[in-house]
Enzyme design. Structure first.
Site, PDB file in Angstrom:
ATOM      1  N   HIS A   1      -3.582  -3.410  -5.765  1.00  0.00           N
ATOM      2  CA  HIS A   1      -3.829  -2.865  -4.425  1.00  0.00           C
ATOM      3  C   HIS A   1      -5.294  -3.036  -4.059  1.00  0.00           C
ATOM      4  CE1 HIS A   1      -3.861   0.746  -1.481  1.00  0.00           C
ATOM      5  NE2 HIS A   1      -3.479  -0.351  -0.869  1.00  0.00           N
TER       6      HIS A   1
ATOM      7  N   ASN B   1      -4.949   6.419  -0.908  1.00  0.00           N
ATOM      8  CA  ASN B   1      -4.343   6.677   0.404  1.00  0.00           C
ATOM      9  C   ASN B   1      -3.554   7.977   0.435  1.00  0.00           C
ATOM     10  OD1 ASN B   1      -5.483   4.415   1.442  1.00  0.00           O
ATOM     11  ND2 ASN B   1      -3.641   3.149   1.339  1.00  0.00           N
TER      12      ASN B   1
ATOM     13  N   GLU C   1      -6.933  -0.817  -7.021  1.00  0.00           N
ATOM     14  CA  GLU C   1      -6.011   0.070  -7.727  1.00  0.00           C
ATOM     15  C   GLU C   1      -4.995  -0.820  -8.440  1.00  0.00           C
ATOM     16  OE1 GLU C   1      -5.806   4.292  -5.264  1.00  0.00           O
ATOM     17  OE2 GLU C   1      -4.476   2.699  -4.630  1.00  0.00           O
TER      18      GLU C   1
ATOM     19  N   SER D   1       0.815  -1.208   0.000  1.00  0.00           N
ATOM     20  CA  SER D   1       0.000   0.000   0.000  1.00  0.00           C
ATOM     21  C   SER D   1       0.851   1.261   0.000  1.00  0.00           C
ATOM     22  CB  SER D   1      -0.966   0.003   1.183  1.00  0.00           C
ATOM     23  OG  SER D   1      -0.362  -0.486   2.332  1.00  0.00           O
TER      24      SER D   1
HETATM   25  P1  NAI Z   1      -0.758  -9.026   8.008  1.00  0.00           P
HETATM   26  O1  NAI Z   1       0.291  -8.728   9.001  1.00  0.00           O
HETATM   27  O2  NAI Z   1      -2.149  -9.223   8.472  1.00  0.00           O
HETATM   28  O3  NAI Z   1      -0.378 -10.336   7.184  1.00  0.00           O
HETATM   29  C1  NAI Z   1       0.884 -10.576   6.642  1.00  0.00           C
HETATM   30  C2  NAI Z   1       1.037 -12.085   6.544  1.00  0.00           C
HETATM   31  O4  NAI Z   1       2.158 -12.360   5.751  1.00  0.00           O
HETATM   32  C3  NAI Z   1       1.246 -12.776   7.875  1.00  0.00           C
HETATM   33  O5  NAI Z   1       0.255 -13.761   8.034  1.00  0.00           O
HETATM   34  C4  NAI Z   1       2.644 -13.377   7.754  1.00  0.00           C
HETATM   35  O6  NAI Z   1       2.745 -14.630   8.399  1.00  0.00           O
HETATM   36  C5  NAI Z   1       2.802 -13.495   6.272  1.00  0.00           C
HETATM   37  N1  NAI Z   1       4.183 -13.467   5.840  1.00  0.00           N
HETATM   38  C6  NAI Z   1       5.160 -12.632   6.233  1.00  0.00           C
HETATM   39  N2  NAI Z   1       6.305 -12.899   5.576  1.00  0.00           N
HETATM   40  C7  NAI Z   1       6.028 -13.904   4.731  1.00  0.00           C
HETATM   41  C8  NAI Z   1       6.800 -14.627   3.782  1.00  0.00           C
HETATM   42  N3  NAI Z   1       8.068 -14.348   3.571  1.00  0.00           N
HETATM   43  N4  NAI Z   1       6.198 -15.613   3.102  1.00  0.00           N
HETATM   44  C9  NAI Z   1       4.913 -15.910   3.304  1.00  0.00           C
HETATM   45  N5  NAI Z   1       4.141 -15.258   4.194  1.00  0.00           N
HETATM   46  C10 NAI Z   1       4.691 -14.270   4.892  1.00  0.00           C
HETATM   47  O7  NAI Z   1      -0.670  -7.876   6.911  1.00  0.00           O
HETATM   48  P2  NAI Z   1      -1.805  -7.330   5.971  1.00  0.00           P
HETATM   49  O8  NAI Z   1      -2.540  -6.254   6.656  1.00  0.00           O
HETATM   50  O9  NAI Z   1      -2.538  -8.452   5.374  1.00  0.00           O
HETATM   51  O10 NAI Z   1      -0.943  -6.596   4.844  1.00  0.00           O
HETATM   52  C11 NAI Z   1      -0.275  -7.321   3.847  1.00  0.00           C
HETATM   53  C12 NAI Z   1       0.108  -6.373   2.731  1.00  0.00           C
HETATM   54  O11 NAI Z   1      -1.072  -5.763   2.222  1.00  0.00           O
HETATM   55  C13 NAI Z   1       1.017  -5.230   3.148  1.00  0.00           C
HETATM   56  O12 NAI Z   1       1.879  -4.953   2.081  1.00  0.00           O
HETATM   57  C14 NAI Z   1       0.048  -4.086   3.366  1.00  0.00           C
HETATM   58  O13 NAI Z   1       0.635  -2.831   3.208  1.00  0.00           O
HETATM   59  C15 NAI Z   1      -0.941  -4.352   2.273  1.00  0.00           C
HETATM   60  N6  NAI Z   1      -2.283  -3.787   2.480  1.00  0.00           N
HETATM   61  C16 NAI Z   1      -2.888  -3.837   3.692  1.00  0.00           C
HETATM   62  C17 NAI Z   1      -4.161  -3.317   3.861  1.00  0.00           C
HETATM   63  C18 NAI Z   1      -4.859  -3.416   5.174  1.00  0.00           C
HETATM   64  O14 NAI Z   1      -5.890  -2.746   5.339  1.00  0.00           O
HETATM   65  N7  NAI Z   1      -4.403  -4.208   6.110  1.00  0.00           N
HETATM   66  C19 NAI Z   1      -4.869  -2.673   2.738  1.00  0.00           C
HETATM   67  C20 NAI Z   1      -4.172  -2.735   1.472  1.00  0.00           C
HETATM   68  C21 NAI Z   1      -2.911  -3.244   1.371  1.00  0.00           C
END
Ligand code: NAI
Ligand code: CAA
Length: 700
Positions: A431, A481, A443, A410
């Site tokens: 996105h 954002n 996006e 993001s």
């Molecule tokens: P989160 O912390 O809930 O989930 C991340 C997951 O990735 C965890 O379950 C972790 O175990 C896993 N992970 C970490 N390293 C890994 C690897 N090397 N291989 C496989 N799995 C791995 O994070 P979230 O919120 O889901 O965000 C994920 C991405 O999405 C980020 O880049 C964030 O900026 C983006 N994003 C988040 C939004 C939100 O509202 N939370 C909205 C739009 C984008």
């Protein structure tokens, strides 16, 4: 005869065929052609019945929306519809695809209606800020009753052919050839001596209950759609159907329709309709750009976003592998997927069978080797460039040539992520917005090296996932954002200047926002972005101060819903915001620290501060080419940020207010609040030239 409507006599039948691609909209030439065709049928002594059908993929999908707001051209749709109903020879409408709006009104004026099994019918005018203005509000309740007519006309959602038949809107369903079915039905009518049967001459079946139904719908509208112009007028038109003879009812409907047509809400909703279609046209991408086949997908990271994204693929029938770091994390992710589906089943929005089908498409893995054959991979791991590097290097090593490698980042630099691979042309940003399986916005981030084929495939994939896909360029926060940062910042400054969360949220909700910024912050967690804010504070020059109020709340342990209190209180796990008495001293302390004497702020001022912050940033985004056009920005706000559709989006709203007026206020804010409010050069230029965002294109 008009080129859009063909008339042919075959034996004792007149065949009237509408041919106006792509959706057989009822533009002037179709209206004229229909009028002439029905007159010709009436005049031809050998014609005993009329069969009306359409070529292409659909029956008439409505009035020609492009004609709205322009001088009316004769014949009007009501004139055509009334002439069809008045015809002395029985007519049958043969429906396939969608009979929507004016298209359904034409069908309702025919004396019989049959439809292919997979057809849909509806009166979606309310979604365009209108009401059915060609007899739909008068004829539908006569066929289907007031209760069903209210549901269809005020709700605007189309219904299936089966449902329509159940409610007396359709006479018969068929499979197969349109002409054969229509001709056979017409011959049967004649053989059975069933003649003209006019919907408008029938009584309203449930007229006795109408008063209570109409009152209940009005109450529902006041509660659920306050401020909307057309729904109450839909109800008034249906009331006329119950209380007045047809001719007077039609006149009343027309009056109400004209009121809607003239309303700014209608203009905004029509803008939103075309914005959605326009977004699919990507600047610099030929319409025939080839796309790659997507038969399988993978998602890396099973957190908040990854699970939602995996569900999007499964919902679209695309097999998807979900990869997590270890078995424990994987099991947690899969359980969340199962729980989400189970909740839908419990709510009744998903059947057990569909849940099973979708879960069968979801395959949890921990080994990258399982991704070798995926056509598209979406990375959704922690928002950390180093972690992304590790993931993309692995993907580059294992994925087949031609696989699309997407990131859900993001805020990180997509071009830097693409550079972790030896195939930056195959890297694109996808996105999604949280919850990814619910929110419609996507996006699609075009990196410096993203190939045309990959971009076109990503847009097509967005459509398959039932998303509103909008192309954006690479910058911090992309479009949505980046703009919301400005909006949030102003809302926090307003709190420090004297407003309360209730006032800020109330003013923006009264404007139409689905949620106020303070309640939204409470929902996502006040500590989210704390680290980013601290970093920004260190890097921003001193003339760009950041509000302190969030830090104050976090220091006091008020983190939002998850801690039971933030800007509001949420006692015992409630999700309904209640006033938080602990807040006032924190707001006062934040004001004191900034040397501000708290003052009372009016609602209009609050709305202008927040919205014009969006508009000013939107203008910068446009000029930098991060968004392709102003309507794309509007679409992002309508689908991802709860901006009210009847305002058309921030850029359209600014156009409606007049860019000179918006600029004048921004200049005042600049004088009052300093550097954050430096007017965008594009806004200054367009205002000086008397132009609008909507008529601006890159390079002009
Ligand atoms: P989160 O912390 O809930 O989930 C991340 C997951 O990735 C965890 O379950 C972790 O175990 C896993 N992970 C970490 N390293 C890994 C690897 N090397 N291989 C496989 N799995 C791995 O994070 P979230 O919120 O889901 O965000 C994920 C991405 O999405 C980020 O880049 C964030 O900026 C983006 N994003 C988040 C939004 C939100 O509202 N939370 C909205 C739009 C984008
Ligand atoms: N008027 C003019 N153009 C229309 C149109 C309409 N009613 N409906 C669709 N189009 C155009 C779209 O703008 C698009 O054009 P481009 O290819 O140039 O972008 C093209 O037709 C195809 O549309 P979609 O991409 O939406 O195609 P789809 O296959 O996904 O969906 C549809 C087809 C279900 C018919 C959908 O287009 C739709 O819902 N259309 C609007 C229907 C509607 O709201 N009708 C009511 C009109 S108001 C009315 O009728 C008032 C009255 O009573 C007098």
């Amino acid at each position: 005869m008009s080129a859009s409507v063909l008339f042919e006599r075959r034996g004792n039948l007149a065949l009237v065929t509408v041919n106006n691609p792509p959706v057989n909209a009822l533009g002037q030439s179709v209206r004229e052609g229909l009028l002439e065709a029905f007159r010709a049928a009436e005049a031809d002594a050998q014609v005993e019945a009329v069969v009306l059908l359409c070529t292409g993929s659909t029956f008439m999908a409505g009035a020609d929306i492009k004609e709205f707001g322009k001088p009316p051209q004769a014949p009007s749709l009501p004139e055509v519809v009334n002439a069809i109903e008045a015809c002395a020879k029985p007519s049958v409408a043969v429906i396939h695809g969608s009979a929507l709006g004016g298209g359904l009104e034409v069908a309702l004026a025919c004396h019989y209606r049959i439809a292919r099994n997979d057809a849909r019918v509806g009166l979606p005018e309310v979604k365009l800020g209108l009401l059915p203005g060609a007899g739909g509000t008068q004829r539908l309740p006569r066929l289907a009753g007031v209760a069903k007519a209210l549901e269809m006309i005020v709700g605007g959602a189309p219904i299936s052919a089966t449902e329509a038949q159940r409610h007396g809107i359709l006479d018969e369903l068929f499979d197969g050839d349109l002409l054969a079915a229509g001709s056979a039905f017409a011959q049967r009518l004649l053989a059975e001596g069933r003649g003209v049967r006019r919907s408008g001459e029938q009584p309203v079946a449930d007229a006795g209950e109408a008063a209570a139904l109409l009152d209940a719908k009005r109450a529902e509208i006041h509660q659920r759609m306050p401020g909307l112009f057309s729904p109450l007028r839909c109800v008034a038109a249906l009331e006329a159907a119950v209380q007045l003879p047809l001719a007077e009812g039609l006149e009343r409907e027309r009056e109400l329709f004209r009121e809607c047509l003239a309303s700014p809400q209608r203009a905004a909703l029509v803008h939103a309709f075309f914005a959605e279609r326009q977004a699919g046209k990507v600047v610099g991408l030929a319409a025939d750009t080839p796309t790659r086949a997507i038969a399988s997908a993978a998602v890396i990271g099973g957190g908040t976003m990854g699970v939602g994204i995996a569900l999007c693929f499964a919902n679209a029938g695309i097999p998807v592998k979900l990869l997590e770091i270890d078995q424990t994390a994987l099991e947690r992710a899969l359980q969340r997927a199962r729980d989400t589906y189970a909740a839908s089943v419990k709510r009744g929005s998903l059947s057990e069978a569909d849940m099973a089908r979708r879960l069968a498409l979801l395959d949890g893995v921990t080994d990258y080797a399982a991704l070798a054959e995926a056509d598209v991979v979406v990375e959704a791991v922690f928002e950390n460039l180093e972690v992304k590097r590790q993931v993309f290097e692995r993907l580059d090593a294992v994925c087949k040539p031609g696989a699309i490698l997407a990131s859900n980042t993001s805020s990180l630099d997509l071009d830097a992520i693409a550079a972790f691979t030896a195939r930056p042309q195959d890297v694109v940003g996808l996105h999604f917005f949280s919850p990814a399986n619910v929110m419609r916005l996507l996006e699609v981030v075009r990196g410096a090296q993203t190939s045309d084929t990959v971009l076109a495939t990503a847009m097509a994939l967005g459509k398959r996932l039932k998303k509103v896909a909008v192309v954006v360029g690479v910058c911090d926060g992309f479009v949505g954002n980046r703009m919301v940062f400005q909006y949030g910042r102003e809302s926090e400054f307003l709190l420090e200047e004297g407003a309360t969360p209730e006032q800020v949220d109330g003013a923006l909700r009264a404007f139409g926002m689905a949620m106020g910024p303070c309640a939204m912050r409470d929902l996502s967690g006040l500590d989210i972005g704390l680290a980013i804010r601290n970093r920004q504070r260190q890097s921003l020059p001193p003339q760009f101060p950041l509000p302190r109020v969030l830090d104050k709340l976090c220091e006091a342990g008020l983190l939002g819903q998850k801690s039971g209190a933030g800007f509001y209180r949420y006692p015992e796990g409630s999700r309904t915001p209640q006033p938080n008495p602990a807040l006032a001293p924190l707001l006062e302390a934040a004001s004191r620290e900034r040397g501000i004497a708290r003052r009372s702020l009016d609602d209009r001022y609050i709305v202008e501060r927040c919205l014009f912050a969006l508009v000013n940033e939107g203008a910068k985004i446009l000029e930098e080419g991060i968004a392709q056009r102003a309507s794309d920005i509007d679409l992002i706000y309508l689908n991802g940020y709860g901006f009210p559709a009847h305002r058309g989006g921030p850029m359209f709203h600014a156009d409606q207010l007049g860019l000179d007026k918006v600029l004048a206020r921004i200049r005042e804010f600049h004088a009052e609040h300093g550097a954050w409010w430096q007017p965008a050069p594009l806004l200054e230029r367009l205002a000086a030239e008397g132009r609008q965002f909507s008529d601006w294109e890159a390079g002009q």
